[in-house]
Motif scaffolding. Structure first.
Motif, PDB file in Angstrom:
ATOM      1  N   LEU A  38     -16.102  20.094  13.469  1.00  0.00           N
ATOM      2  CA  LEU A  38     -16.791  18.909  13.993  1.00  0.00           C
ATOM      3  C   LEU A  38     -16.260  17.627  13.359  1.00  0.00           C
ATOM      4  CD1 LEU A  38     -20.461  20.262  14.178  1.00  0.00           C
ATOM      5  CD2 LEU A  38     -18.750  20.144  16.004  1.00  0.00           C
ATOM      6  N   ASP A  39     -15.909  17.664  12.091  1.00  0.00           N
ATOM      7  CA  ASP A  39     -15.304  16.502  11.446  1.00  0.00           C
ATOM      8  C   ASP A  39     -14.012  16.121  12.160  1.00  0.00           C
ATOM      9  OD1 ASP A  39     -15.333  14.664   9.018  1.00  0.00           O
ATOM     10  OD2 ASP A  39     -13.384  15.602   8.747  1.00  0.00           O
ATOM     11  N   SER A  40     -13.223  17.116  12.529  1.00  0.00           N
ATOM     12  CA  SER A  40     -11.983  16.857  13.267  1.00  0.00           C
ATOM     13  C   SER A  40     -12.276  16.338  14.670  1.00  0.00           C
ATOM     14  CB  SER A  40     -11.146  18.138  13.347  1.00  0.00           C
ATOM     15  OG  SER A  40     -10.766  18.601  12.067  1.00  0.00           O
ATOM     16  N   ALA A  41     -13.242  16.958  15.336  1.00  0.00           N
ATOM     17  CA  ALA A  41     -13.563  16.575  16.713  1.00  0.00           C
ATOM     18  C   ALA A  41     -14.131  15.164  16.802  1.00  0.00           C
ATOM     19  CB  ALA A  41     -14.550  17.572  17.318  1.00  0.00           C
ATOM     20  N   ALA A  42     -14.731  14.685  15.721  1.00  0.00           N
ATOM     21  CA  ALA A  42     -15.391  13.376  15.751  1.00  0.00           C
ATOM     22  C   ALA A  42     -14.427  12.225  16.022  1.00  0.00           C
ATOM     23  CB  ALA A  42     -16.130  13.135  14.436  1.00  0.00           C
ATOM     24  N   VAL A  43     -13.132  12.419  15.737  1.00  0.00           N
ATOM     25  CA  VAL A  43     -12.170  11.330  15.951  1.00  0.00           C
ATOM     26  C   VAL A  43     -11.511  11.388  17.332  1.00  0.00           C
ATOM     27  CG1 VAL A  43     -11.684  11.140  13.482  1.00  0.00           C
ATOM     28  CG2 VAL A  43     -10.198  12.573  14.912  1.00  0.00           C
ATOM     29  N   LEU A  44     -11.884  12.378  18.134  1.00  0.00           N
ATOM     30  CA  LEU A  44     -11.236  12.570  19.437  1.00  0.00           C
ATOM     31  C   LEU A  44     -11.230  11.306  20.313  1.00  0.00           C
ATOM     32  CD1 LEU A  44      -9.877  14.582  21.424  1.00  0.00           C
ATOM     33  CD2 LEU A  44     -12.177  15.131  22.250  1.00  0.00           C
ATOM     34  N   PRO A  45     -12.312  10.518  20.368  1.00  0.00           N
ATOM     35  CA  PRO A  45     -12.294   9.333  21.241  1.00  0.00           C
ATOM     36  C   PRO A  45     -11.249   8.292  20.860  1.00  0.00           C
ATOM     37  CG  PRO A  45     -14.544   9.891  20.597  1.00  0.00           C
ATOM     38  CD  PRO A  45     -13.635  10.713  19.748  1.00  0.00           C
ATOM     39  N   PHE A  46     -10.733   8.366  19.641  1.00  0.00           N
ATOM     40  CA  PHE A  46      -9.818   7.339  19.158  1.00  0.00           C
ATOM     41  C   PHE A  46      -8.368   7.810  19.110  1.00  0.00           C
ATOM     42  CE2 PHE A  46     -13.959   7.289  16.963  1.00  0.00           C
ATOM     43  CZ  PHE A  46     -14.515   6.205  17.627  1.00  0.00           C
ATOM     44  N   VAL A  47      -8.146   9.022  19.569  1.00  0.00           N
ATOM     45  CA  VAL A  47      -6.797   9.597  19.566  1.00  0.00           C
ATOM     46  C   VAL A  47      -6.243   9.544  20.980  1.00  0.00           C
ATOM     47  CG1 VAL A  47      -5.418  11.664  19.128  1.00  0.00           C
ATOM     48  CG2 VAL A  47      -7.331  11.086  17.607  1.00  0.00           C
ATOM     49  N   SER A  48      -5.149   8.809  21.156  1.00  0.00           N
ATOM     50  CA  SER A  48      -4.549   8.657  22.470  1.00  0.00           C
ATOM     51  C   SER A  48      -3.148   9.254  22.548  1.00  0.00           C
ATOM     52  CB  SER A  48      -4.491   7.169  22.851  1.00  0.00           C
ATOM     53  OG  SER A  48      -3.828   6.421  21.851  1.00  0.00           O
ATOM     54  N   GLY A  49      -2.484   9.381  21.387  1.00  0.00           N
ATOM     55  CA  GLY A  49      -1.142   9.935  21.394  1.00  0.00           C
ATOM     56  C   GLY A  49      -0.188   9.090  22.222  1.00  0.00           C
ATOM     57  N   PRO A  50       0.625   9.693  23.086  1.00  0.00           N
ATOM     58  CA  PRO A  50       0.623  11.131  23.373  1.00  0.00           C
ATOM     59  C   PRO A  50       1.259  12.002  22.287  1.00  0.00           C
ATOM     60  CG  PRO A  50       2.316  10.037  24.648  1.00  0.00           C
ATOM     61  CD  PRO A  50       1.551   8.951  23.968  1.00  0.00           C
ATOM     62  N   ARG A  51       2.047  11.378  21.377  1.00  0.00           N
ATOM     63  CA  ARG A  51       2.640  12.152  20.281  1.00  0.00           C
ATOM     64  C   ARG A  51       1.878  11.816  19.005  1.00  0.00           C
ATOM     65  NH1 ARG A  51       7.380  11.430  18.531  1.00  0.00           N
ATOM     66  NH2 ARG A  51       7.945  13.603  18.203  1.00  0.00           N
ATOM     67  N   LEU A  52       1.295  12.856  18.403  1.00  0.00           N
ATOM     68  CA  LEU A  52       0.445  12.686  17.229  1.00  0.00           C
ATOM     69  C   LEU A  52       1.002  13.508  16.073  1.00  0.00           C
ATOM     70  CD1 LEU A  52      -2.374  11.705  16.034  1.00  0.00           C
ATOM     71  CD2 LEU A  52      -3.227  13.966  16.739  1.00  0.00           C
ATOM     72  N   LEU A  53       1.118  12.875  14.906  1.00  0.00           N
ATOM     73  CA  LEU A  53       1.530  13.566  13.688  1.00  0.00           C
ATOM     74  C   LEU A  53       0.346  13.641  12.745  1.00  0.00           C
ATOM     75  CD1 LEU A  53       3.714  14.806  11.800  1.00  0.00           C
ATOM     76  CD2 LEU A  53       4.143  12.466  10.984  1.00  0.00           C
ATOM     77  N   ASP A  54      -0.007  14.856  12.316  1.00  0.00           N
ATOM     78  CA  ASP A  54      -1.075  15.079  11.343  1.00  0.00           C
ATOM     79  C   ASP A  54      -0.411  15.302   9.986  1.00  0.00           C
ATOM     80  OD1 ASP A  54      -3.223  15.881   9.822  1.00  0.00           O
ATOM     81  OD2 ASP A  54      -3.845  17.512  11.142  1.00  0.00           O
ATOM     82  N   VAL A  55      -0.526  14.305   9.102  1.00  0.00           N
ATOM     83  CA  VAL A  55       0.138  14.338   7.795  1.00  0.00           C
ATOM     84  C   VAL A  55      -0.791  14.964   6.766  1.00  0.00           C
ATOM     85  CG1 VAL A  55       1.048  12.917   5.926  1.00  0.00           C
ATOM     86  CG2 VAL A  55       1.587  12.347   8.289  1.00  0.00           C
ATOM     87  N   ARG A  66      -3.288  17.428  26.513  1.00  0.00           N
ATOM     88  CA  ARG A  66      -2.220  16.488  26.872  1.00  0.00           C
ATOM     89  C   ARG A  66      -1.491  15.976  25.634  1.00  0.00           C
ATOM     90  NH1 ARG A  66      -4.392  11.994  25.111  1.00  0.00           N
ATOM     91  NH2 ARG A  66      -6.666  11.860  24.957  1.00  0.00           N
ATOM     92  N   LEU A  67      -2.131  16.077  24.474  1.00  0.00           N
ATOM     93  CA  LEU A  67      -1.490  15.633  23.234  1.00  0.00           C
ATOM     94  C   LEU A  67      -0.352  16.563  22.843  1.00  0.00           C
ATOM     95  CD1 LEU A  67      -4.563  14.811  20.933  1.00  0.00           C
ATOM     96  CD2 LEU A  67      -3.053  13.154  22.045  1.00  0.00           C
ATOM     97  N   GLN A  68       0.687  15.990  22.241  1.00  0.00           N
ATOM     98  CA  GLN A  68       1.721  16.771  21.585  1.00  0.00           C
ATOM     99  C   GLN A  68       1.530  16.561  20.089  1.00  0.00           C
ATOM    100  OE1 GLN A  68       3.922  18.956  22.913  1.00  0.00           O
ATOM    101  NE2 GLN A  68       2.882  18.576  24.877  1.00  0.00           N
ATOM    102  N   VAL A  69       1.057  17.599  19.414  1.00  0.00           N
ATOM    103  CA  VAL A  69       0.624  17.479  18.025  1.00  0.00           C
ATOM    104  C   VAL A  69       1.611  18.173  17.092  1.00  0.00           C
ATOM    105  CG1 VAL A  69      -1.210  18.003  16.372  1.00  0.00           C
ATOM    106  CG2 VAL A  69      -1.796  17.402  18.737  1.00  0.00           C
ATOM    107  N   SER A  70       2.056  17.451  16.076  1.00  0.00           N
ATOM    108  CA  SER A  70       2.865  18.036  15.005  1.00  0.00           C
ATOM    109  C   SER A  70       2.014  18.079  13.746  1.00  0.00           C
ATOM    110  CB  SER A  70       4.134  17.206  14.757  1.00  0.00           C
ATOM    111  OG  SER A  70       5.016  17.297  15.858  1.00  0.00           O
ATOM    112  N   LEU A  71       1.978  19.241  13.099  1.00  0.00           N
ATOM    113  CA  LEU A  71       1.220  19.449  11.867  1.00  0.00           C
ATOM    114  C   LEU A  71       2.195  19.480  10.706  1.00  0.00           C
ATOM    115  CD1 LEU A  71      -1.004  22.427  13.093  1.00  0.00           C
ATOM    116  CD2 LEU A  71      -1.605  19.997  13.137  1.00  0.00           C
TER     117      LEU A  71
END
Length: 212
Positions: A60-77, A94-99
């Motif tokens: 849920l902590d992760s999901a809480a930021v969903l409205p503010f994530v637009s990407g389309p390319r997202l890097l999780d550092v 639709r996001l392309q996520v790199s961990l």
């Protein structure tokens, strides 16, 4: 298997966040939770031990930021075992996520999760952020990586020219904001209401600005 009480806790939390996953997404989130709990017993991926606590503190902590994530390319550092990136990738295909993480056992978990949950929009990477060479990302997010100064300085080469840093923080981030590089500004601050959690959380949206 996740029992009905834990699944109901996840459902209620997502409802409070105004997020309605489809059946596949719900099963993927529950699968991620089960996999994390299983691996954590052997590999100590997180200090959070119980499934009941993992729901708010990771999912849920992760999901809480969903409205503010637009990407389309997202890097999780400093993604650790994959949060918030895995949750965001599930809820927004639709996001392309790199961990990105330097810890081998945590990246191995990421890869196993991607495999078992059949996530074709996630790329786990084992490397130090300052050493990574990649096409710049539209947004770079961090949940527990470092101070704001270190976060933006070490990942600066990975953010697209008009991109955003998304820093998930507790309430005491003002001192860190004062130490930001002169070409980085706080664009927005969002309070995060994480269901079943009493601790205050916020998302800081940071951008570069041209010096005059």
């Amino acid at each position: 298997m996740i029992d009905a009480g834990i699944a109901a806790r996840l459902d209620e939390g997502l409802q409070r966040l105004h997020i309605t996953p489809d059946d596949t997404q719900r099963e993927q989130l529950l699968g991620l939770l089960s996999l994390l709990h299983k691996w954590n017993r052997a590999y100590n991926l997180t200090a959070v031990r119980s499934l009941e606590d993992m729901v708010p503190r990771h999912l849920l902590d992760s999901a809480a930021v969903l409205p503010f994530v637009s990407g389309p390319r997202l890097l999780d550092v400093g993604a650790g075992p994959g949060f918030p990136g895995l949750v965001l990738a599930i809820l927004a295909p639709r996001l392309q996520v790199s961990l990105l993480d330097s810890n081998g056992k945590k990246v191995r978990f990421q890869r196993q999760a991607v495999l078992e949950l059949e996530l074709d929009n996630v790329t786990p990477i084992q490397a130090r952020v300052e050493a990574l060479e990649a096409q710049p990302f539209d947004q770079v997010i961090s949940r527990a990586f470092a101070s704001l100064d270190d976060f933006v300085t070490l990942s600066d080469h990975l953010l697209a020219p008009a991109g955003q840093w998304l820093a998930m923080k507790g309430p005491g981030a003002d001192d860190e904001l004062a130490g930001l590089p002169s070409n980085v500004i706080l664009r927005r601050r969002h309070a995060l209401q994480v269901p079943f959690e009493s601790a205050q959380r916020q998302l800081l949206v940071l951008e570069r600005h041209a010096l005059t």
